[in-house]
Design a protein around this motif. Sequence first.
Motif, PDB file in Angstrom:
ATOM      1  N   LEU B 173     -15.423  38.353 -57.659  1.00  0.00           N
ATOM      2  CA  LEU B 173     -15.459  36.886 -57.643  1.00  0.00           C
ATOM      3  C   LEU B 173     -14.412  36.350 -56.674  1.00  0.00           C
ATOM      4  CD1 LEU B 173     -15.980  36.083 -61.452  1.00  0.00           C
ATOM      5  CD2 LEU B 173     -17.691  36.157 -59.634  1.00  0.00           C
ATOM      6  N   LEU B 175     -13.203  37.973 -54.070  1.00  0.00           N
ATOM      7  CA  LEU B 175     -13.639  38.301 -52.712  1.00  0.00           C
ATOM      8  C   LEU B 175     -14.642  37.248 -52.214  1.00  0.00           C
ATOM      9  CD1 LEU B 175     -13.276  40.721 -50.695  1.00  0.00           C
ATOM     10  CD2 LEU B 175     -15.462  41.562 -51.545  1.00  0.00           C
ATOM     11  N   ARG B 176     -15.527  36.844 -53.118  1.00  0.00           N
ATOM     12  CA  ARG B 176     -16.508  35.821 -52.740  1.00  0.00           C
ATOM     13  C   ARG B 176     -15.802  34.501 -52.415  1.00  0.00           C
ATOM     14  NH1 ARG B 176     -21.129  34.029 -56.885  1.00  0.00           N
ATOM     15  NH2 ARG B 176     -19.340  33.589 -58.186  1.00  0.00           N
ATOM     16  N   LEU B 179     -14.217  34.698 -49.092  1.00  0.00           N
ATOM     17  CA  LEU B 179     -15.242  34.654 -48.058  1.00  0.00           C
ATOM     18  C   LEU B 179     -15.674  33.214 -47.801  1.00  0.00           C
ATOM     19  CD1 LEU B 179     -17.104  36.448 -46.371  1.00  0.00           C
ATOM     20  CD2 LEU B 179     -18.667  36.537 -48.298  1.00  0.00           C
ATOM     21  N   ARG B 180     -15.846  32.452 -48.880  1.00  0.00           N
ATOM     22  CA  ARG B 180     -16.267  31.052 -48.745  1.00  0.00           C
ATOM     23  C   ARG B 180     -15.212  30.242 -48.015  1.00  0.00           C
ATOM     24  NH1 ARG B 180     -18.854  30.100 -54.707  1.00  0.00           N
ATOM     25  NH2 ARG B 180     -20.931  30.851 -54.199  1.00  0.00           N
TER      26      ARG B 180
END
Lengths: 240, 187
Positions: B173, B175-176, B179-180
């Motif tokens: 979560l 990492l996401r 990334l965003r």
Amino acid sequence: MTHEEAQELIPAYALDALDPDEMRTAEAHFSVCEECRRELASLREATALLVEGAPRSAPPAALRDRVLGAAQPARRLAARPRPWPWAWTGWAAAALAVVVLGSVSLSLERRVAAMRGEAAAEARLLSLLASPSAETVELAGTTAGSARLVFAPGRAGGVLVVSGLPDPGGRSIYQLWLISRARPESAGVFRPSGGTATLVPVDANVSRYRAVAISVEPGPAGSPQPTTKPLLAGAVAPGG
Amino acid sequence: MVESTPDDDGRLLARIARSDADALGAIYDRYGGPVYSLAQSLLRDAQTAQEVTQDVFLAIWRDAAAYDPQRGSPRAWILAVAHHKSVDTLRRQRRHAAVELTDTVTGDDPDVVSEALQRLEGARVQRALAALPAEQRTVLVLAYYGGYTQREIAGRLGTPLGTVKTRMRDGLLRLRAALRTAEEMVR
């Protein structure tokens, strides 16, 4: 598995880090839960980033030719679901008359009798379905109508009985899916017949699957994989 | 890596769904490298990596008609298929090896994490992983680059399974989210 339990598994699923059992249970839930599928899609964008961390190595040039050589149209078509086996309608209707409805209307009985063949194979399948161990999976969902799948545990063959489903519209048809692993398997396509119950013969061994689902797909042959959200779905009882 | 937009890829998948072999060739030219690299890094054998790569693109050929943009970008879908098939093959090999070498395999290289971290390529991934707490990074690396299940990771690390699950969830979560943020900064 509850929605909350399935949600917890999504990150590990996106990383292929679940045990096979957990994976199957999660997939059975994902197949009927759009929210979970969206979350999985979103997490996969993150795992796709990780691929950049793998040391780069170039595939041999010949591999491209091998891949394209193996990708023949015929091969792809062969993987499509078989067309509806119309020849089986006779036994399926007969099986329904005996096993599922119990009491059938006279008009349906006449129709069944008219369609019914006399082959010995039909009689065998009929008795199989009439066995006391026959199990039923009730499919539930958001659409009008009902569907149930009757099968004999541990053996191949079953009948899906559908009534009251709306016309799927245009060239669309309904497609039945059996779900045990990563990819749902097609168990045939059908169109509801107005007014009376529709019978879909299933020749797989249903007890090998975790769940069944029905979605609307482009006709006449359906899709290799579901392209719309399932309208109806039900779990196959473990050990059933 | 060739940069391509989801739209381009989506159009190619639509053509593949109509049995357009040129479109499959174009998708291969974009993703053949990453797919093969991933398979090679997990399986460490060129022959097996080639077989898995071929498998991945034949699956794309077969299933393109079922690809649904709502289920993620074509790139994420293709790489998810690639990881799944690589890990599947790796686990079959490990089961086979475990049967043949029951006693000798149990203590296999304990340093798989630091090794994987050392050979990590891609500045974006390195940054994103470096920003994670070490224990979350460890389980993500073991799962994605090592091909281990949560249960296997718990066994390797001697950490309770529940803890591994939490770290994996929190790590991915995070990492996401990273990334965003990175994508928003680019815009």
